[in-house]
Design a protein around this motif. Structure first.
Motif, mmCIF file in Angstrom:
data_model
loop_
_atom_site.group_PDB
_atom_site.id
_atom_site.type_symbol
_atom_site.label_atom_id
_atom_site.label_comp_id
_atom_site.label_asym_id
_atom_site.label_seq_id
_atom_site.Cartn_x
_atom_site.Cartn_y
_atom_site.Cartn_z
ATOM 1 N N LEU A 1 -2.384 5.354 10.725
ATOM 2 C CA LEU A 1 -3.430 5.656 11.840
ATOM 3 C C LEU A 1 -4.303 4.237 11.877
ATOM 4 O O LEU A 1 -4.916 4.139 12.965
ATOM 5 N N ARG A 2 -4.316 3.472 10.984
ATOM 6 C CA ARG A 2 -5.258 2.213 10.877
ATOM 7 C C ARG A 2 -4.310 1.063 11.287
ATOM 8 O O ARG A 2 -4.702 -0.165 11.147
ATOM 9 N N TRP B 1 -3.901 3.823 18.220
ATOM 10 C CA TRP B 1 -4.628 4.559 18.999
ATOM 11 C C TRP B 1 -4.327 4.498 20.519
ATOM 12 O O TRP B 1 -4.694 5.218 21.353
ATOM 13 N N TYR C 1 -0.546 8.862 6.129
ATOM 14 C CA TYR C 1 -1.255 9.133 7.610
ATOM 15 C C TYR C 1 -2.294 8.314 8.012
ATOM 16 O O TYR C 1 -2.438 7.496 8.950
ATOM 17 N N GLY C 2 -3.152 8.095 6.671
ATOM 18 C CA GLY C 2 -4.423 7.319 6.902
ATOM 19 C C GLY C 2 -4.161 5.850 7.394
ATOM 20 O O GLY C 2 -4.620 4.986 8.053
ATOM 21 N N GLN C 3 -3.158 5.287 6.365
ATOM 22 C CA GLN C 3 -2.605 3.854 6.613
ATOM 23 C C GLN C 3 -1.959 3.827 7.887
ATOM 24 O O GLN C 3 -2.071 2.643 8.470
ATOM 25 N N THR D 1 6.727 7.703 7.448
ATOM 26 C CA THR D 1 5.689 8.355 7.967
ATOM 27 C C THR D 1 5.357 8.465 9.422
ATOM 28 O O THR D 1 4.869 9.579 10.048
ATOM 29 N N GLU E 1 0.984 -1.231 0.046
ATOM 30 C CA GLU E 1 0.038 0.106 0.175
ATOM 31 C C GLU E 1 0.738 1.417 0.001
ATOM 32 O O GLU E 1 1.923 1.257 0.498
#
Length: 439
Positions: free
Chosen positions: A20-21, A26, A16-18, A152, A12
């Motif tokens: 934080l997944r 979290w 940042y989206g990847q 990242t 992939e």
């Protein structure tokens, strides 16, 4: 063949989206953000309290610097203990000790104790400050090792640290001026205690301690032999990166003091916050961009290409400051310096993951963050002396000197920046190691 999480991360586009997944992210990001706020509140809270009780900014700055230097020198040792025994095992007693030492410092200041007592109390107050940011970075490294997302993650942490140093000092100043001179330190100790305990409770995401890893390797029935993992300082590349980050620290300290002196010299002290703000904004924007790019060049090449640009930007600022009171131009060049700082800083934190084994990674991150603090102290001190004795604009030569010296070290010892992973080198950046020959 079944696809592994590492394969999916590599396939992939890193962003940042990847990031934080990432599973479990979290659970340590939220308490980590809370727990790291005191790091930015400590020194300014000490300055405001000591200045209130003594009436001297010079003395307040000296006490604050004592705490900062103590923190920078002792932090790597707490990181080493965290690598060996686990973050929670070190962090829990540390936050309680920190609360006690902050209480002692406040008591010494408010009771008008002798001046030497302020310096004595500042040492343990700084030495026990929890190093949450390196611990968060170590958790990212443990979960993302061998994937392009490490760059990242380093960028994300850089942005978070910058934001912390925007929120923390403002909060501390508001408490010290609007509530009580000691309220900033009281809040720092309270947030450190609560945030640190919540963060330490997230044991599922912490890196496996070296002690547990050793016991597992030896077998369940074999007791731990007591062998200690090697220090991060034993790795030549880590020492080179510490110097590089030390140079970056002189930019932070030197720019802050020099901009203050410059704006006062031209009779416009009110624009100091704006000018330093655009420098910080440039740093944050560049950090966001670095984390969103899929780099084709390895971190070693990026650092050796980016650091000379940082030196050039620092030189432009220093020369421009000697030519006249051109606040707008100097502000623009300050933004350029900020844009150059973030890529170098992020690359250093990315590169350390490839050089240092997991058993010493938290310690390595604390050496880098400590080097920033030491560089900042050195840069602000030298810039202040230059501004006092050679004119307001002369202070800008402090960050220039710091980055030039660091660049020389980088160029002289650049071969140390390549990881020794049994012939594995980062041919296409982090997460794309290929077996090739290294001359």
């Amino acid at each position: 063949m079944e696809e592994t999480p590492r394969d999916r991360h590599s396939a992939e586009r890193p962003g940042y989206g990847q990031l934080l997944r990432t599973e479990g992210a979290w659970s340590f990001l939220v308490p980590g953000f809370l727990a790291r706020q005191p790091y930015a509140m400590l020194t300014i809270s000490i300055v405001l309290l000591v200045e209130h009780t003594t009436g001297s900014f010079g003395l307040a700055g000296a006490v604050s610097a004592t705490a900062g230097i103590s923190m920078a020198l002792i932090a790597p040792q707490s990181g080493r203990l965290a690598d060996r025994f686990g973050q929670g095992a070190v962090l829990v007693p540390q936050v309680f000790l920190h609360a006690l030492t902050i209480g002692a410092l406040v008591s010494v200041a408010l009771l008008d104790a002798p001046l030497w007592a302020l310096f004595v109390a500042a040492v343990p107050a700084g030495a026990t400050a929890p190093q949450i940011s390196p611990m968060v970075r170590a958790r990212w490294a443990a979960r993302l090792q061998g994937t392009p997302l490490m760059t990242t993650a380093a960028a994300f942490e850089s942005v978070t640290d910058e934001f912390t140093f925007v929120v923390g000092p403002v909060l501390a100043t508001a408490l010290c001026t609007g509530v009580h001179p000691a309220a900033g330190l009281a809040a720092e100790a309270g947030v450190s205690l609560v945030g640190g305990l919540v963060f330490a409770a997230q044991r599922r995401t912490q890196p496996v301690p070296a002690r547990a890893r050793h016991a597992e390797a030896q077998g369940a029935d074999t007791s731990y032999s007591g062998d200690r993992p090697p220090s991060a300082l034993a790795i030549p590349g880590a020492r080179v990166l510490i110097v590089a980050v030390l140079g970056i620290g002189t930019v932070f300290g030197g720019m802050q003091v020099s901009l203050t002196a410059f704006t006062e010299s031209i009779g416009r002290p009110g624009i100091n916050g704006v000018m330093y703000g655009v420098f910080a904004a440039g740093n944050m924007l560049a950090a966001v961009a670095v984390g969103a790019i899929r780099w084709k060049r390895g971190p070693q090449s990026r650092l050796l290409a980016g650091y000379p640009v940082l030196v050039l930007a620092a030189a432009l600022v220093a020369v421009t400051a000697q030519m006249g009171p051109w606040a707008v131009l100097l502000g623009a060049l300050g933004t350029l310096v900020g844009l150059c700082v973030a890529p170098c800083m992020i690359t250093c934190f990315t590169l350390i993951e490839t050089l240092v084994p997991a058993a010493a990674r938290t310690e390595a991150f604390t050496w880098l963050t400590g080097a920033v603090a030491l560089g900042q102290a050195a840069g602000s001190t030298v810039a202040g002396q230059l501004a006092d004795h050679s004119g307001a604009g002369s202070g800008f030569f402090a960050p220039l000197a710091g980055t030039v010296l660091a660049l020389l070290v980088l160029l002289l010892f650049r071969k140390a920046l390549h990881p020794a992973h049994g012939g594995l080198v980062a041919a296409r950046g982090l997460g794309h190691r290929t077996r090739v020959s290294v001359d």
